[in-house]
Write an enzyme that holds these catalytic residues in place. Structure first.
Site, mmCIF file in Angstrom:
data_model
loop_
_atom_site.group_PDB
_atom_site.id
_atom_site.type_symbol
_atom_site.label_atom_id
_atom_site.label_comp_id
_atom_site.label_asym_id
_atom_site.label_seq_id
_atom_site.Cartn_x
_atom_site.Cartn_y
_atom_site.Cartn_z
ATOM 1 N N CYS A 1 42.294 33.932 40.441
ATOM 2 C CA CYS A 1 42.728 32.585 40.149
ATOM 3 C C CYS A 1 43.867 32.177 41.012
ATOM 4 C CB CYS A 1 43.115 32.611 38.662
ATOM 5 S SG CYS A 1 41.877 32.827 37.623
ATOM 6 N N ARG B 1 41.286 33.147 46.354
ATOM 7 C CA ARG B 1 41.506 33.862 44.955
ATOM 8 C C ARG B 1 40.408 33.719 43.978
ATOM 9 N NH1 ARG B 1 47.017 35.100 45.171
ATOM 10 N NH2 ARG B 1 47.096 35.482 42.940
ATOM 11 N N TRP C 1 38.469 32.600 38.904
ATOM 12 C CA TRP C 1 37.893 33.721 38.911
ATOM 13 C C TRP C 1 37.893 34.217 37.522
ATOM 14 C CZ3 TRP C 1 38.375 39.174 37.744
ATOM 15 C CH2 TRP C 1 37.367 40.083 38.542
ATOM 16 N N ASN D 1 46.690 32.171 35.165
ATOM 17 C CA ASN D 1 46.143 33.262 36.117
ATOM 18 C C ASN D 1 46.582 34.619 35.306
ATOM 19 O OD1 ASN D 1 45.365 35.222 37.894
ATOM 20 N ND2 ASN D 1 47.226 34.762 39.277
ATOM 21 N N GLY D 2 45.758 35.338 35.022
ATOM 22 C CA GLY D 2 46.187 36.523 34.293
ATOM 23 C C GLY D 2 45.100 36.996 32.720
ATOM 24 N N GLU E 1 35.514 52.877 54.724
ATOM 25 C CA GLU E 1 35.899 51.548 54.936
ATOM 26 C C GLU E 1 34.727 50.725 55.440
ATOM 27 O OE1 GLU E 1 38.205 49.536 53.904
ATOM 28 O OE2 GLU E 1 38.198 48.069 55.344
ATOM 29 N N LYS F 1 33.093 47.377 53.667
ATOM 30 C CA LYS F 1 33.192 46.144 54.213
ATOM 31 C C LYS F 1 31.646 45.453 54.269
ATOM 32 C CE LYS F 1 36.429 44.929 54.435
ATOM 33 N NZ LYS F 1 37.401 45.846 54.351
ATOM 34 N N GLU G 1 30.789 44.642 50.550
ATOM 35 C CA GLU G 1 31.313 43.647 49.924
ATOM 36 C C GLU G 1 31.143 41.965 50.454
ATOM 37 O OE1 GLU G 1 35.842 44.184 51.853
ATOM 38 O OE2 GLU G 1 35.674 43.396 49.816
ATOM 39 N N HIS H 1 24.356 68.089 51.403
ATOM 40 C CA HIS H 1 24.516 68.434 50.059
ATOM 41 C C HIS H 1 24.009 67.574 49.063
ATOM 42 C CE1 HIS H 1 26.799 71.867 51.259
ATOM 43 N NE2 HIS H 1 27.477 71.315 51.958
ATOM 44 N N LYS I 1 40.454 37.844 46.473
ATOM 45 C CA LYS I 1 41.302 38.641 47.367
ATOM 46 C C LYS I 1 42.428 39.489 46.826
ATOM 47 C CE LYS I 1 43.168 38.907 51.847
ATOM 48 N NZ LYS I 1 42.310 39.951 52.293
HETATM 49 C C1 AGP Z 1 38.996 44.603 50.846
HETATM 50 O O1 AGP Z 1 38.330 44.278 51.661
HETATM 51 C C2 AGP Z 1 39.196 44.155 49.596
HETATM 52 N N1 AGP Z 1 39.177 42.931 49.344
HETATM 53 C C3 AGP Z 1 40.004 44.792 48.380
HETATM 54 O O2 AGP Z 1 39.373 46.427 48.418
HETATM 55 C C4 AGP Z 1 41.427 45.187 48.672
HETATM 56 O O3 AGP Z 1 41.724 45.885 49.741
HETATM 57 C C5 AGP Z 1 42.067 45.631 47.285
HETATM 58 O O4 AGP Z 1 41.816 44.756 46.297
HETATM 59 C C6 AGP Z 1 43.633 45.956 47.431
HETATM 60 O O5 AGP Z 1 44.246 44.804 47.658
HETATM 61 P P1 AGP Z 1 45.767 44.868 47.976
HETATM 62 O O6 AGP Z 1 45.805 45.498 49.330
HETATM 63 O O7 AGP Z 1 46.160 43.493 48.401
HETATM 64 O O8 AGP Z 1 46.455 45.781 47.184
#
Ligand code: AGP
Length: 608
Positions: free
Chosen positions: A2, A27, A74, A100-101, A481, A485, A488, A504, A603
């Site tokens: 949010c 956000r 969100w 937000n929260g 990673e 990527k 997501e 395994h 984000k």
């Molecule tokens: C990464 O592509 C994601 N958006 C997510 O995994 C992110 O890295 C995670 O939420 C941690 O965020 P931060 O580094 O702001 O704590």
């Protein structure tokens, strides 16, 4: 999670809110809404869907209001519907709240309020705030006292903003655990969940602390303690970022722009921290403290993957036993913090609630804690003993790319610095490691020239349902990673494995429609990874191999070969990450997906 914005000043507020929400949309983007005080009346407009729906709804209305609040959502409580979008109002339609929260005790509060005759129009936790405020205002309290009285009844994490038609020209904010920043302009004040939305108005910002209540009005900004209401002040800090750095600057997506910025990010994060001539790394952040005996890292998502590389580096180079935990798990695993432990919280945003909670616990258990973060104004900086600020600049794409790169560089610097101080890295090794560090930015530029290659591979595989990424040693986290990527932003099911683990179990997944992406730099594990890739080849999986450009053997095995610059194995994560980011980007773009705002994500994850 949010985005919230609030403005008081001379400008017409509707365009200020829309532009602010555009910058905060990363956000959350399920719905958007605003509340303004127009000719003494509260006007609320809110729409499910992206910001353009809200823009459409207000287009053509000649609003004159100069006070207002806006929200991009969100969803946590309540489906994605117009009625659940923020702002939420009291029964009389005079008070509006954006939040937000998560209000954890909202169900009890809601039942009590319903018993008192309040009618609810949404399924959200937030709406209780509006009705609690109504109770307070009806009891004759001023808006500021009403906000304090309401906040005292709430449990959970919140940053919320309030406007009310009976109190025109005022916006009141409270913060408890969720991020909120105040921008101090010339004759105008603006609240935002995040700094980039403020940069068109001011570079003077005041991050709110937990327990701050702040009023903005035409006389300025006023801080009060939530607990006892006493007035105090906080001085603004100056942020250096330019407003243009939060724009796409001609790139199709923020993510692509941010991938391209990585050579500069490497240079900027190294700048002033190591001497190219001697390879000596000096980190002022640790100058006053001894080299730690052990390290415990907490992080989430991409930051967790950088931390896994960090563990490898700290153990290899500085011989410091290092453990890495998901920050969301750390609190629940009854962690043991021995004397001499350095806690490290890695977080791009500095606001991830799980990571902040883990950081607090590390400190509570006696660790000195450093935050590795990209945001100097964040909670992580305020709550840690010391902070290492990475120099990635503002990152808007929800998929983290350049901030990951900056975190990797931070770990190289820390591991080398600790190793040099401990004596595990001698002068000769310093020179070699320094040479590698100095060459990374330019090699990263070289890798970015493979854009066409990665685009072609994405064209070939964008319709597959599964992908497997494999690496070993320091490149195992890079496989994780790469898979994250891909998942997501392209919504393709992707898994990262330590290459030796394939046999395994996961090898059962392999067949001709399941490409395997293998990371095969030269180094002690080369032969092992090569064999693991051969095993995949035997199961008819197409093999995309990233290996040194001169590696004819790897090229012979690969169905698609990505020629990489020559680099020491320990430094290969920096370069081998980039093609994987490009692969995910072009796959998602080819599928016509919203690369910068992938479904269900946000984000900065400020809820547990
Ligand atoms: C990464 O592509 C994601 N958006 C997510 O995994 C992110 O890295 C995670 O939420 C941690 O965020 P931060 O580094 O702001 O704590």
């Amino acid at each position: 999670m949010c985005g919230i914005i609030g403005y008081v000043g001379p400008r017409k507020v509707v365009p200020v809110i829309i532009e602010g929400l555009r910058k905060l949309e990363y956000r959350g983007y399920d719905s958007a809404g605003m509340a303004i005080i127009e000719a003494g009346k509260l006007v609320v407009v809110k729409k499910r869907g992206k910001l353009r729906e809200l823009e459409e709804a207000v287009r053509g209305n000649a609003y004159e209001a100069t006070t207002g609040i806006g929200h991009t959502r969100w969803a946590t409580h309540g489906r994605v519907e117009d009625r659940n979008a923020h702002p939420h109002m009291d029964c009389k339609g005079e008070i509006a709240v954006i939040h937000n929260g998560i209000i954890e005790n909202y169900q009890t509060l809601r039942s009590d309020l319903i018993k008192k005759g309040h009618a609810f129009s949404s399924e959200t936790d937030t709406e209780v705030i509006a009705h609690l405020l109504e109770e307070q205002v009806d009891a004759g309290r001023d808006l500021l006292d009403a906000v304090r009285g309401t906040a005292h009844q709430l449990q959970g994490a919140y940053a919320f903003l309030v406007v009310a038609s009976r109190f025109p020209g005022r916006v009141i904010a409270v913060r408890n655990l969720s991020p909120l920043v105040l921008g101090v302009g010339d004759g105008e004040m603006i609240f935002s969940s995040d700094t980039p939305a403020l940069l068109d108005y001011t570079h003077r910002i005041v991050p709110l602390h937990d327990g701050d209540v702040v009023e903005i009005n035409d006389r300025g900004y006023f801080f009060y303690a939530l607990e006892d209401g006493h007035a105090f002040t906080r001085a603004p800090m100056i942020v250096q970022w330019s407003a243009a750095s939060a724009e796409k600057q001609g790139y199709k997506h923020f993510m692509l722009k941010e991938i391209y910025e990585q050579p500069v990010v490497i240079r900027d994060t190294l700048y002033g921290r190591f001497d190219v001539a001697t390879g000596r790394v000096d980190l002022k952040e640790f100058a006053d403290s001894p080299v730690p005996e052990r390290i415990s890292i907490v992080a989430a998502g991409t930051s967790y993957h950088a931390s896994r590389v960090g563990k490898y580096l700290l153990e290899q180079l500085a011989r410091i036993p290092t453990e890495v935990s998901f920050s969301s798990e750390y609190r629940y695993q009854q962690p043991i913090v021995q004397p001499g432990t350095l806690g490290i919280a890695v977080t791009q945003s500095g606001e991830t609630i799980d990571t902040l909670a883990a950081l607090r616990l590390q400190r509570q258990l006696g660790a000195r804690v450093v935050a590795i973060t990209n945001r100097p104004e964040s909670s992580a900086v305020r709550e840690s003993d010391v902070s290492f600020i990475t120099q990635a600049g503002i990152e808007i794409g929800v998929a983290a790319t350049k901030s990951f790169m900056a975190q990797l560089i931070a770990f190289y610097l820390m591991a080398i610095s600790f190793g040099q101080r401990k004596g595990t890295i001698d002068q000769e090794a310093s020179l070699r490691l320094g040479g590698e560090l100095a060459g990374l930015s330019q090699k990263c530029e070289q890798v970015l020239e493979y854009v066409g290659v990665m685009e072609a591979i994405a064209r070939k595989f964008y319709q597959v349902h599964d992908m497997i990424f494999v690496g070993r040693g320091v490149n195992y986290p890079i496989a994780l990673e790469g898979a994250l990527k891909m998942k997501e932003i392209s919504y393709i099911h992707a898994e990262g494995y330590a290459a030796g683990e394939l046999k395994h179990g996961p090898i059962a997944l392999l067949e001709q429609n399941v490409p395997v992406i293998g990371l095969l730099p030269r180094g002690p594990l080369y032969e092992k990874v090569y064999s693991n890739l051969q095993e995949s080849n035997a199961r008819e999986s197409p093999l995309v191999i990233l290996a040194e450009s001169t590696d004819a053997t790897a090229q012979g095995l690969a169905s698609d070969f990505i020629p990489m610059p020559i680099v020491g194995e320990l430094f290969s994560p920096v370069l081998y990450t980039v093609p994987l980011q490009l692969l995910a980007y072009y796959t998602a773009d080819r599928k016509g997906l919203d690369v910068d705002q992938p479904r269900n994500l946000a984000k900065s994850v400020t809820v547990e």
